[in-house]
Structures are given as structure tokens and as C-alpha cells.
Design a protein around this motif. Structure first.
Motif, PDB file in Angstrom:
ATOM      1  N   THR A 143      -5.225  -8.313  -3.751  1.00  0.00           N
ATOM      2  CA  THR A 143      -4.567  -7.608  -2.653  1.00  0.00           C
ATOM      3  C   THR A 143      -3.788  -8.462  -1.663  1.00  0.00           C
ATOM      4  O   THR A 143      -2.583  -8.286  -1.488  1.00  0.00           O
ATOM      5  CB  THR A 143      -5.624  -6.787  -1.882  1.00  0.00           C
ATOM      6  OG1 THR A 143      -6.182  -5.844  -2.801  1.00  0.00           O
ATOM      7  CG2 THR A 143      -5.027  -6.054  -0.703  1.00  0.00           C
ATOM      8  N   TYR A 186       0.837  -1.196   0.000  1.00  0.00           N
ATOM      9  CA  TYR A 186       0.000   0.000   0.000  1.00  0.00           C
ATOM     10  C   TYR A 186       0.871   1.244   0.000  1.00  0.00           C
ATOM     11  O   TYR A 186       1.837   1.338   0.761  1.00  0.00           O
ATOM     12  CB  TYR A 186      -0.862   0.053   1.262  1.00  0.00           C
ATOM     13  CG  TYR A 186      -2.002  -0.927   1.300  1.00  0.00           C
ATOM     14  CD1 TYR A 186      -3.098  -0.787   0.461  1.00  0.00           C
ATOM     15  CD2 TYR A 186      -2.008  -1.985   2.199  1.00  0.00           C
ATOM     16  CE1 TYR A 186      -4.173  -1.676   0.512  1.00  0.00           C
ATOM     17  CE2 TYR A 186      -3.070  -2.886   2.265  1.00  0.00           C
ATOM     18  CZ  TYR A 186      -4.151  -2.723   1.414  1.00  0.00           C
ATOM     19  OH  TYR A 186      -5.194  -3.603   1.463  1.00  0.00           O
ATOM     20  N   ASP A 222     -17.602  -9.985   1.845  1.00  0.00           N
ATOM     21  CA  ASP A 222     -16.232  -9.502   1.725  1.00  0.00           C
ATOM     22  C   ASP A 222     -15.313 -10.698   1.919  1.00  0.00           C
ATOM     23  O   ASP A 222     -15.056 -11.135   3.043  1.00  0.00           O
ATOM     24  CB  ASP A 222     -15.969  -8.409   2.762  1.00  0.00           C
ATOM     25  CG  ASP A 222     -14.529  -7.873   2.677  1.00  0.00           C
ATOM     26  OD1 ASP A 222     -13.716  -8.432   1.918  1.00  0.00           O
ATOM     27  OD2 ASP A 222     -14.233  -6.894   3.383  1.00  0.00           O
ATOM     28  N   SER A 260     -11.606  -2.362  -1.849  1.00  0.00           N
ATOM     29  CA  SER A 260     -12.305  -1.209  -1.273  1.00  0.00           C
ATOM     30  C   SER A 260     -13.271  -0.614  -2.295  1.00  0.00           C
ATOM     31  O   SER A 260     -14.408  -0.273  -1.973  1.00  0.00           O
ATOM     32  CB  SER A 260     -11.306  -0.124  -0.876  1.00  0.00           C
ATOM     33  OG  SER A 260     -10.374  -0.622   0.044  1.00  0.00           O
TER      34      SER A 260
HETATM   35  C1  LIG Z   1     -11.699  -7.256   5.312  1.00  0.00           C
HETATM   36  C2  LIG Z   1     -11.081  -6.374   4.292  1.00  0.00           C
HETATM   37  N1  LIG Z   1     -11.806  -6.022   3.215  1.00  0.00           N
HETATM   38  C3  LIG Z   1     -11.301  -5.220   2.260  1.00  0.00           C
HETATM   39  C4  LIG Z   1     -10.027  -4.718   2.340  1.00  0.00           C
HETATM   40  C5  LIG Z   1      -9.545  -3.759   1.284  1.00  0.00           C
HETATM   41  O1  LIG Z   1      -8.773  -4.381   0.341  1.00  0.00           O
HETATM   42  P1  LIG Z   1      -8.126  -3.552  -0.878  1.00  0.00           P
HETATM   43  O2  LIG Z   1      -6.765  -3.150  -0.453  1.00  0.00           O
HETATM   44  O3  LIG Z   1      -8.128  -4.513  -2.029  1.00  0.00           O
HETATM   45  O4  LIG Z   1      -8.994  -2.378  -1.168  1.00  0.00           O
HETATM   46  C6  LIG Z   1      -9.227  -5.056   3.440  1.00  0.00           C
HETATM   47  C7  LIG Z   1      -7.876  -4.503   3.577  1.00  0.00           C
HETATM   48  O5  LIG Z   1      -7.278  -4.520   4.596  1.00  0.00           O
HETATM   49  C8  LIG Z   1      -9.773  -5.908   4.431  1.00  0.00           C
HETATM   50  O6  LIG Z   1      -9.059  -6.256   5.514  1.00  0.00           O
END
Ligand SMILES: Cc1ncc(COP(=O)(O)O)c(C=O)c1O
Ligand SMILES: Cc1ncc(COP(=O)(O)O)c(C=O)c1O
Lengths: 431, 431
Positions: free
Chosen positions: B256, A86, B224, B122
Motif C-alpha cells: 500500500t 484508493y 501494524d 486492512s
Molecule cells: C496505520 C495503518 N494501518 C493500516 C492501513 C491500511 O492499509 P491498507 O490500505 O493496505 O488496507 C493504513 C492506511 O492508511 C494505516 O495508516
């Protein structure tokens, strides 16, 4: 269809049917170009290959490609293995520093903290609009103009008010009209220079005139400068922020157009604060909003310093020369078409062409004109409706010259087939 | 400060002061983790190097890196020079096909049309929440849970309702509580499995129980599953959509976490429609919303087929083995710390640890406990407050083992220094 309510014997809560509705936000988020194009009959003539002069993607024809330095920069970033995690949501400091350096001049100093990297210029515009305007407030935007401004605002309940551009004055802003639109709910003015769809490039005095209105009414400006420096030989691009000491300006740009990598989704906002006006709330707002989707691709961020430093000037010059040659060819050819009035561009990648509709009595709107141009000549241009501007159509100028020449000949043939003589024009209206 | 109104002699309109406010949307978009962390006194002990067990980025320690196949895939995409232009806003067909293929099993068929590529998970969550819920409606979400759900919804005026997870039952959902929260304004349930911050992985029966509630109330689920398949040896991950024929599910995931490339911003939504419920409006809504920022980086999209096909299973196994070993070490060590109650994770990259606060009378909240742990031991964990869950803290398990061991020793020392004996605990409350 209303929900069907029934209370089952074993249920405490109401039983609903499987009706899952979309949100208001989604229903208001509406890309007019997409739906206009989808509503068109686009059956090309079977004997003529389709020539699409409609798509604002400079890479699709294959004649314009990003420079090797740009590709190498990403290649290096990829292999450094330092750009996988990130980044800060506003972007890596090194990448922001490179952007700041790129835009810093003797008169305008941009600091890395004034840069927010975004996922394309669209995302930059989304952040700016949604940071400045609330439900019921309004933003002024150009007509004809890029449709995304309205699309982005509409979801939030932000109203769009359109100020006129004057085709007869190289698409300059109708300043009187612009000023007349400002009311107590106006929170920002969007200025797009160089312009999509017009290809216009404003001179210094005109930009100063716009700034004066903003200053008089204490309105910040969102400067959509995604075509910054993309101006034809002899023209000059003035970053709006270089011309004002008092108007806070959010300048939006990115790699998309001039570096020929629209898919990479690298855009940015430059926060040109003045007298600490944006520091009070807006800078923080933009930062908060950048956290929603956690910024832009880190490989491209990692490559950004090299991309901005190593891409040679000759690369831009060549792209612009190609577009300018096309602009000149298209302008000359279209000027000869009966009832067409091309407006000469000075930059970007587009030209708008007016249609004297009374000389085309077969067609009620430019939409029908464009549709028939597809079915008879297999040339597809965007109808002015896509930019809220009837009786015009837009062509892109990034196509290979040979294709452009064919397209121009076909448009000429089409016009010859369908126009009526000047002296007869208008008769059909009273018939 | 109200606007100052004065009408100058030469001015037609009201003169305003230079007060530029941020929008409501921006003011409501608020990342609690960021502001909680910013509000902490984070002065590490000068003699001890800082160990950050706080950051959910598996790449920051340098011990976990994306596999060569992943890097090569991007390298190839870069040099093909085919992935620089705009992709469709939902993503290239080839990339969506690859994702569809990756998730298709004998029981669950995913078509490329069911896939929307996004700029990270996200962004996928943002699209799902904003497509389903309008101002004044509510979405159910887990507590403790990932804070972005609330952050994303709040800007739109969507209410967050939190259902409890039960630490004593491996963080399973309190089903009775979940169901009790549903009202006529509820439009969706968010289920996060495997979980951040809990590291829990739900068994089949528990997921079926959740689905039953959704079915009973005709509520779609946003799943999610960004940690999908990221489960320890012996555990099994069940994609929620594989277990229901009737509940429409939007599954969100991406590269990710498991592919160790959070910065690349590649996420996706899988639309598991059931009985054509989502086809009516929601599918179109998601597509419209994807047009706002025109999708995700095309180089990564171009690489996606190779990434998904060529990354060897051993790579995932190794990452998981590293995390699992750390989980076991940390669990054992922390269990021995007086007054700490680690909850054993089954997957993802985190562990939650309960603090018996009455045994730490020096600290009113876990926030103070965590702050002091930094100043005395230079170990930084996220306070439960970040997940709306006091009296707990969260650690990440992706850190190199040697660092983890040091951190555990320091936490032990800290606990020994500050706890009071069981029999005395609680006395301070009445004093
Ligand atoms: C439970 C959960 N959902 C979504 C995300 C977001 O992921 P991304 O970095 O692909 O936006 C995270 C990131 O820490 C997460 O822990
Ligand atoms: C005037 C204008 N602004 C912004 C954009 C969006 O650029 P990006 O692809 O970087 O989102 C475009 C793209 O066509 C444009 O023409």
C-alpha cells in the motif's frame, strides 16, 4: 486446558501461560468442502493420470481463457497510472456506472449508486448476509447449495435454514418447504440461479413463485447470480430483480465465472430497492461494511468499463458452447452407467449425479464411492456431502472434452465393477 | 417501529410489514473518520483553491508514483496468463515465498507458510483481530491511533482499550498506562510502528520495553507495520518480530504505502510464532478466515516476486526524501505559528500538531479550528477527533512542496488572525 494462574512476587497482575486461543468467530468460520476434501483418501491409481472434476475454477485446465479484450482493458488501466490510489470503498464511479449500464434494461434501471463493487462475489455475499442478519436470526438457503452461504453466516452466529430443491423437477425450489421454514427470526432468502452445484436455470414462473413467497412474508432476497447469463442455448436467464416491483433484492455477481477471471476478485452487489425499504438502513449498512477492507483492486476497477463494453458476445457463446457440449456428453454417458442418475443442467458449469446407493452395497455413503473412484480410476468428483446432499456427486463441465471422455469411460468401468443388478439391490440391507 | 402482525384469511403465517433492518454487526461497524468528515462544514474560501492535507493516499497529488518496475511486474503477470484462476486463499506459494524472502534476515527466518496474503493491510488487520478476539474480550490499541482497529473490532463485539502515547516523548507508549489496562479479557496488543497519525518511529529499547510487557502477560502482539522501512534518514526501523524470541507476533504490512499502490489491495500477515503458541489454534484460524473472501487479486500476487525483487532502493529513498523534506519544512513553519506545537515525525507520512486551545478562545474544539481553517484558508487537515485525540490536528506530508508551502503560509495567516497573546491566554476561560 484452563489458564494457569500464579501470582509472582514482583507481579501485580496474574501471570498467564502462553495459551493463545482462536476466537469464536474463527472457530465458527468453517469451509466444509475444504475439510471434507482434506479428510478424503485421495490416492489416485498409479497407472492412471488424475482427472479432477472437482474444482469450480474454469481456468485450471487451460482450455478456457479470458478474451484478449479483457486483458487489454487491464493493460490500459495499468498504463493510465490513474488507478493506483484508493478508490471510494464502494468503487470508482466510472466502474460502478459501467456495471449499472451493463444491467440496465428497459424494465430495470440500475443507477451507479445502486452498485457496490466487492472483492469477488464471496465478499458481496458476505456484505449482504452480514448487513441483513444478526446473531440468532436466520437466512434461508438452498439445499443442495453452495457452502459459502452457511460458512459466512456461521461466524456471526446467523443460523442457516435449508430449503429443499427437487432433483425430479430440475432442481426447482420446494416452495411449500421453503415457506414452512420462515419464522419470526427469518431475515432473508438466498436464491442461487443459475445454480452451483445443480446447473439449473429457473424459468420465469418459478422465479415469480419464489418472489411471491418473499412478498407474502416481506423478506428481502439475496440473489446469487454469479452465473448470470451463463445458460445453455435455448434457455433464458431472468435476473430475479427484473421480475418484481415489490421485493427488495440484493443481486450478487461479478467477473469471476463468465469472464473467466476468478482470481481477479471482482464482484458486485446491485441494490434493487423497492419502495425505499432498503434505503432506511440496509444501503447504509452495506456502505459501512464496504469500508472494512476498502473495496476491490483498482486496476480491475479501472478496466471494468472496457471489460464490460468490449468483451464480444462470441466469447461468452464459445465458453457456453464448450460447457454445453460437455454437459450433453457427460449426461448421455452417465445415464448409461448402472445406478447413476445424472440431472441435466441448463447452465452454469456443473452437473449433479444421483447414486442409487442400494445398487452399490460396498459403499455406505457417496463419500466412499467417490473415494474409491479416485483410488481405482483416478477420477475425482466432489461428494454430495460438500453441498449437504448425500447420495449425489458433482462434476464440473469446463474440462477439455478429451479428458471428459476419458473420465466418463472410467466412471462407467467403475460402475460396472461395483454395481449389483437392480433385482438384487436392497438385499444387502437386510442381510 | 414494531412489526405489524395481522393474520390474513388465506395466510398461514404472520404478515409483516416491509421493514428491513440492518444487522447489529453493520450498525457497530462505524468509521469515525468518515462520519466526522461528513459532519464538518467544508466550504473552502472561494478565492483560494482547496489544499487537502487530510488524505492518507500518497498518490492523489500525482507527485508520487509507483516505480516502472512495479508496473512492469504487473504487466508481465497479466500477459503470462497464469494468474487468472483462483489462488489458494492464503496466496500463491511463489508470492508468499517472495514475501518470506523479503523479510528474512540473519536473525529472523520467515517461511512461506508463515505468510498469508490479504486484500490490503486492512484485511490483514481484520483477520488478526477477528482470529484472536471474541465478543466481550478486549484488544489494546494506541491513542492517538488509526481508527480502523476499533472499527474492525466493534462489529464483532470486541472491546477496544486505548493506551496513551506521549507526545512529549516522541509519541512513545506510556508503558505504565499500557500495562494497567491489561485484564483477564485482554487477548492482544496492537502496536503501530511507524505510526499513523504520529509519524513516530520507535527505537529498539522502547520496542523491547513493549515486548517485555507482552511477555509478562503472555499476550500476542498485532504489529501494524504498514509503514515498515518508511523512516527518515538517520532513523532505523526495527521490525518488532526481530526483537523477541518469546512473544508471538502477527506482523501486518503490504504494498500500500511504500510501493505507492494503495488501490491494489495487497497486504499480508507474517505469522511469527514462538514456541508453537500460535500453531495450536491461531494459524488455523487465520487460514479459515482467509477462505471467507478467497484472498487477494491474483495479478498482483503474480507480480509480487518481481515487485519485491526489482523495485530499486533509490525509489524508496526518493519517496522518503520527499516526505522528509516536507516534514522539515512543515515542522519549521508550524513551530513559528503562535499556539501551535508540531511534533517532529521520524517516518511514515504524517505529522501531528498540538493546538494550545486557550490561545484560540474563539474555538471550543480543534474541530472548529479545522473547520474555520477550511472556510477562511481552504486548507483541510484532519481534526484530532478522528484519532480520538482532541486539541491536535494531523497533516499529510506527501503533497508537492509548492502546495505545502502555500498551505503553511495560510495556516500561519490563520493563526495570526485568531490567536491571542500568551499573557492573555486562559482569561476567556474564567470570564
Ligand atoms: C496505520 C495503518 N494501518 C493500516 C492501513 C491500511 O492499509 P491498507 O490500505 O493496505 O488496507 C493504513 C492506511 O492508511 C494505516 O495508516
Ligand atoms: C454459486 C456461487 N456463488 C458465489 C461464488 C463465489 O464467487 P467469487 O469467486 O467471485 O467469490 C461461487 C464460486 O464458486 C459460486 O459457485
Amino acid at each position: 486446558m484452563p489458564d494457569h494462574h500464579s501470582v509472582g512476587a514482583t507481579q501485580v497482575k496474574e501471570k498467564r501461560q502462553w495459551t493463545v486461543r482462536a476466537s469464536e468467530f474463527a472457530k465458527c468460520t468453517f469451509n466444509p468442502i475444504r475439510s471434507i476434501v482434506d479428510s478424503m483418501k485421495l490416492e489416485p491409481h498409479p497407472d492412471k493420470h488424475m482427472i479432477a472434476l472437482s474444482i469450480g475454477d474454469p481456468t485450471i485446465f487451460g482450455n478456457l481463457k479470458p478474451h484478449d479484450a479483457i486483458i487489454e482493458a487491464v493493460q490500459n488501466a495499468l498504463h493510465k497510472m490513474k488507478f493506483n490510489g484508493y478508490a471510494p470503498t464502494v468503487g470508482y464511479l466510472e466502474a460502478r456506472s459501467a456495471v449499472a449500464e451493463y444491467y440496465t434494461t428497459a424494465d430495470t434501471i440500475v443507477s451507479p449508486n445502486d452498485v457496490i463493487l466487492c472483492s469477488g462475489c464471496s465478499h458481496a455475499l458476505d456484505l449482504c448476509i452480514s448487513a441483513l442478519a444478526s446473531r440468532g436470526q436466520n437466512v434461508l438457503m438452498p439445499r443442495p447449495g453452495f457452502s459459502i452461504y452457511r460458512t459466512l453466516g456461521a461466524g456471526y452466529g446467523i443460523n442457516s435454514k435449508f430449503y429443499n430443491l427437487k432433483p425430479e423437477a430440475g432442481w426447482e425450489v420446494d416452495l411449500v418447504h421453503l415457506e414452512s421454514l420462515i419464522d419470526k427470526n427469518t431475515v432473508a432468502i438466498i436464491v442461487n440461479n443459475p445454480s452451483n452445484p445443480c446447473g439449473s436455470v429457473y424459468n420465469k414462473q418459478h422465479l415469480l413463485d419464489i418472489l411471491q413467497i418473499a412478498e407474502r412474508h416481506c423478506l428481502p432476497i439475496i440473489a446469487d447470480e454469479i452465473y448470470d447469463f451463463f445458460v445453455f442455448k435455448g434457455e433464458e436467464f431472468h435476473p430475479l430483480a427484473s421480475l418484481s416491483q415489490n421485493v427488495p433484492i440484493l443481486s450478487c455477481s461479478g467477473l469471476t465465472k463468465r469472464f473467466l477471471v476468478p482470481g481477479w476478485r471482482m464482484g458486485w452487489i446491485l441494490i434493487h430497492d423497492r419502495n425505499n425499504v432498503l434505503n432506511v438502513e440496509v444501503r447504509g449498512a452495506l456502505q459501512s461494511l464496504s469500508q472494512r477492507i476498502i473495496g476491490s483492486n483498482t486496476l480491475v476497477q479501472g478496466a471494468l468499463p472496457d471489460i464490460l463494453r468490449n468483451t464480444p458476445k462470441s466469447f461468452f457463446d464459445e465458453t457456453i458452447a464448450t460447457v454445453q457440449e460437455n454437459a450433453e456428453i457427460a449426461f448421455e454417458k452417465l445415464q448409461l452407467c448402472p445406478g447413476l442418475h445424472p440431472v441435466k443442467p441448463q447452465g452454469a458449469m456443473y452437473m449433479m449425479i444421483g447414486i442409487e446407493m442400494r445398487r452399490y452395497p460396498e459403499f455406505v455413503t457417496e463419500f466412499q464411492f467417490v473415494e474409491r473412484l479416485v483410488s481405482e480410476q483416478s477420477v475425482f468428483c466432489l461428494p454430495g456431502k460438500c453441498f449437504d446432499y448425500p447420495d449425489y456427486f458433482r462434476i464440473v463441465l469446463t474440462i477439455p472434452k478429451e479428458q471428459l471422455l476419458i473420465a466418463m469411460d472410467r466412471i462407467m468401468e467403475f460402475c460396472c465393477d461395483h454395481h449389483i443388478e437392480e433385482k438384487n439391490a436392497g438385499q444387502h440391507i437386510v442381510e
